[in-house]
Design an enzyme around this catalytic site. Structure first.
Site, PDB file in Angstrom:
ATOM      1  N   SER A  21       0.821  -1.200   0.000  1.00  0.00           N
ATOM      2  CA  SER A  21       0.000   0.000   0.000  1.00  0.00           C
ATOM      3  C   SER A  21       0.863   1.261   0.000  1.00  0.00           C
ATOM      4  O   SER A  21       1.943   1.295   0.596  1.00  0.00           O
ATOM      5  CB  SER A  21      -0.898   0.009   1.239  1.00  0.00           C
ATOM      6  OG  SER A  21      -1.563   1.247   1.366  1.00  0.00           O
ATOM      7  N   GLN A  42       0.225  -0.615  -4.546  1.00  0.00           N
ATOM      8  CA  GLN A  42      -1.167  -0.167  -4.469  1.00  0.00           C
ATOM      9  C   GLN A  42      -1.171   1.357  -4.336  1.00  0.00           C
ATOM     10  O   GLN A  42      -0.760   1.900  -3.313  1.00  0.00           O
ATOM     11  CB  GLN A  42      -1.883  -0.806  -3.285  1.00  0.00           C
ATOM     12  CG  GLN A  42      -3.347  -0.412  -3.192  1.00  0.00           C
ATOM     13  CD  GLN A  42      -3.970  -0.813  -1.866  1.00  0.00           C
ATOM     14  OE1 GLN A  42      -3.277  -1.204  -0.939  1.00  0.00           O
ATOM     15  NE2 GLN A  42      -5.284  -0.684  -1.764  1.00  0.00           N
ATOM     16  N   ARG A  79     -15.463   5.121   9.784  1.00  0.00           N
ATOM     17  CA  ARG A  79     -14.710   4.044  10.442  1.00  0.00           C
ATOM     18  C   ARG A  79     -14.673   4.263  11.959  1.00  0.00           C
ATOM     19  O   ARG A  79     -13.678   4.721  12.525  1.00  0.00           O
ATOM     20  CB  ARG A  79     -13.301   3.962   9.865  1.00  0.00           C
ATOM     21  CG  ARG A  79     -13.305   3.662   8.364  1.00  0.00           C
ATOM     22  CD  ARG A  79     -11.917   3.387   7.847  1.00  0.00           C
ATOM     23  NE  ARG A  79     -11.929   3.096   6.428  1.00  0.00           N
ATOM     24  CZ  ARG A  79     -10.867   2.738   5.731  1.00  0.00           C
ATOM     25  NH1 ARG A  79      -9.696   2.636   6.338  1.00  0.00           N
ATOM     26  NH2 ARG A  79     -10.949   2.504   4.440  1.00  0.00           N
ATOM     27  N   HIS A 190     -13.427  -3.133  -0.566  1.00  0.00           N
ATOM     28  CA  HIS A 190     -12.512  -2.550   0.425  1.00  0.00           C
ATOM     29  C   HIS A 190     -12.743  -3.158   1.811  1.00  0.00           C
ATOM     30  O   HIS A 190     -12.706  -2.462   2.833  1.00  0.00           O
ATOM     31  CB  HIS A 190     -12.660  -1.033   0.469  1.00  0.00           C
ATOM     32  CG  HIS A 190     -11.380  -0.318   0.801  1.00  0.00           C
ATOM     33  ND1 HIS A 190     -10.674   0.400  -0.136  1.00  0.00           N
ATOM     34  CD2 HIS A 190     -10.666  -0.236   1.945  1.00  0.00           C
ATOM     35  CE1 HIS A 190      -9.593   0.914   0.437  1.00  0.00           C
ATOM     36  NE2 HIS A 190      -9.573   0.535   1.695  1.00  0.00           N
ATOM     37  N   ARG A 193     -15.202  -1.736   4.548  1.00  0.00           N
ATOM     38  CA  ARG A 193     -14.881  -0.661   5.486  1.00  0.00           C
ATOM     39  C   ARG A 193     -15.174   0.725   4.927  1.00  0.00           C
ATOM     40  O   ARG A 193     -14.973   1.716   5.614  1.00  0.00           O
ATOM     41  CB  ARG A 193     -13.406  -0.731   5.883  1.00  0.00           C
ATOM     42  CG  ARG A 193     -13.038  -1.998   6.618  1.00  0.00           C
ATOM     43  CD  ARG A 193     -11.575  -2.000   7.012  1.00  0.00           C
ATOM     44  NE  ARG A 193     -10.727  -1.909   5.837  1.00  0.00           N
ATOM     45  CZ  ARG A 193      -9.607  -1.186   5.774  1.00  0.00           C
ATOM     46  NH1 ARG A 193      -9.220  -0.474   6.799  1.00  0.00           N
ATOM     47  NH2 ARG A 193      -8.887  -1.173   4.669  1.00  0.00           N
TER      48      ARG A 193
END
Length: 283
Positions: A21, A42, A79, A190, A193
């Site tokens: 990531s 990513q 979140r 995802h 989330r």
């Protein structure tokens, strides 16, 4: 400590790509040096496009085998778990301090030995806090909410290798990815989330695979916890599966050895599932 580098070494030893990531603690150069082969990147795009161009140059420099452009996080989802755990919100520093004091082994392994604690790929732009003081808040302030299909052309101007678009759940979006010359897509929600109640990746996958499966490579992620889940995704039309939470849990439990053990377990579980369903080839 330095978890992504250790996971990369475990994956590389088995010839499995690690998709790093943009928001990793260990940066691209560190993970590549640890033995990631092949290494995918990513990509999350922040508002500072000049720095994004520099970051893509690093991805080319270290020989990334693919770029995975993630399109389902123009803004952070709601979140609440992150606020509860101290990743964002009021009182986050006290929450993290209490967690550190009550987990001395973790404090030594990650808190002391794992330094520096920062978003490694964004170190030049995040400032003194390293981006982790208010992780979700930093994302909200810096991610580019204007990301759209037109930005594929900008990315292509800085990247000429394989390009996958991650976060596709709709057949028409998959067809648009084909038109724009993507080499692959990742059918993904995802991990559930981002948008509560969104369709599951497994439910979206068959229609997308039927519509575009011959035009590009269709991968999938979300909810994959064992080898049977991998087989399910392949049976639903994916050519490959990405693991997220599973390897993070394994890493937290047993470090690099835990990730290696996880990959062995998944391979064995796939063999069992294929044997009991009378299938002896992935294709």
């Amino acid at each position: 400590w330095r978890g992504e580098a250790r996971a990369a070494r475990a994956a590389g030893a088995k010839g499995i790509p690690i998709c790093l990531s943009s928001l990793s603690v260990c940066d691209l150069r560190e993970v590549k040096a640890a033995g990631a082969d092949p290494l995918w990147f990513q990509l999350y795009v922040i508002k500072d496009r000049a720095y994004m161009a520099d970051l893509l140059a690093v991805a080319r420099e270290v020989g990334c085998a693919a770029l995975v452009f993630t399109v389902d996080l123009p803004v952070p989802g709601a979140r609440y778990r992150d606020a509860h755990s101290g990743l964002t919100g009021e009182g986050r520093r006290w929450k993290r301090l209490i967690q550190t004091l009550t987990h001395p082994r973790w404090a030594w392994d990650v808190g002391i030995r794992g330094k520096p604690h920062s978003l490694g790929n964004f170190t030049p732009v995040v400032g003194k806090s390293g981006g982790l003081d208010d992780y979700v808040g930093w994302i909200g302030r810096n991610f580019d909410p204007s990301i759209a299909w037109k930005d594929i052309a900008w990315i292509r101007s800085h990247w000429d290798g394989p390009l996958l678009i991650k976060g596709i759940l709709d057949v028409e979006d998959a067809r648009e990815a084909v038109k724009l010359g993507a080499d692959g897509i990742v059918v993904s929600n995802h991990g559930g989330r981002q948008l509560d109640g969104v369709i599951a990746s497994a439910r979206a996958l068959p229609a997308i695979a039927d519509a575009v499966g011959d035009a590009l490579t269709v991968l999938a992620d979300g909810g994959v916890r064992n080898g049977l889940d991998v087989v399910r995704m392949l049976a639903l039309g994916a050519k490959g599966v990405l693991l997220g939470r599973a390897w993070v849990y394994a890493l937290a439990a047993q470090g690099e050895a835990g990730v290696a053990k996880l990959l062995d377990l998944i391979a064995r579980e796939m063999t069992v599932a294929m044997t009991l369903t009378g299938v002896n080839r992935i294709d």
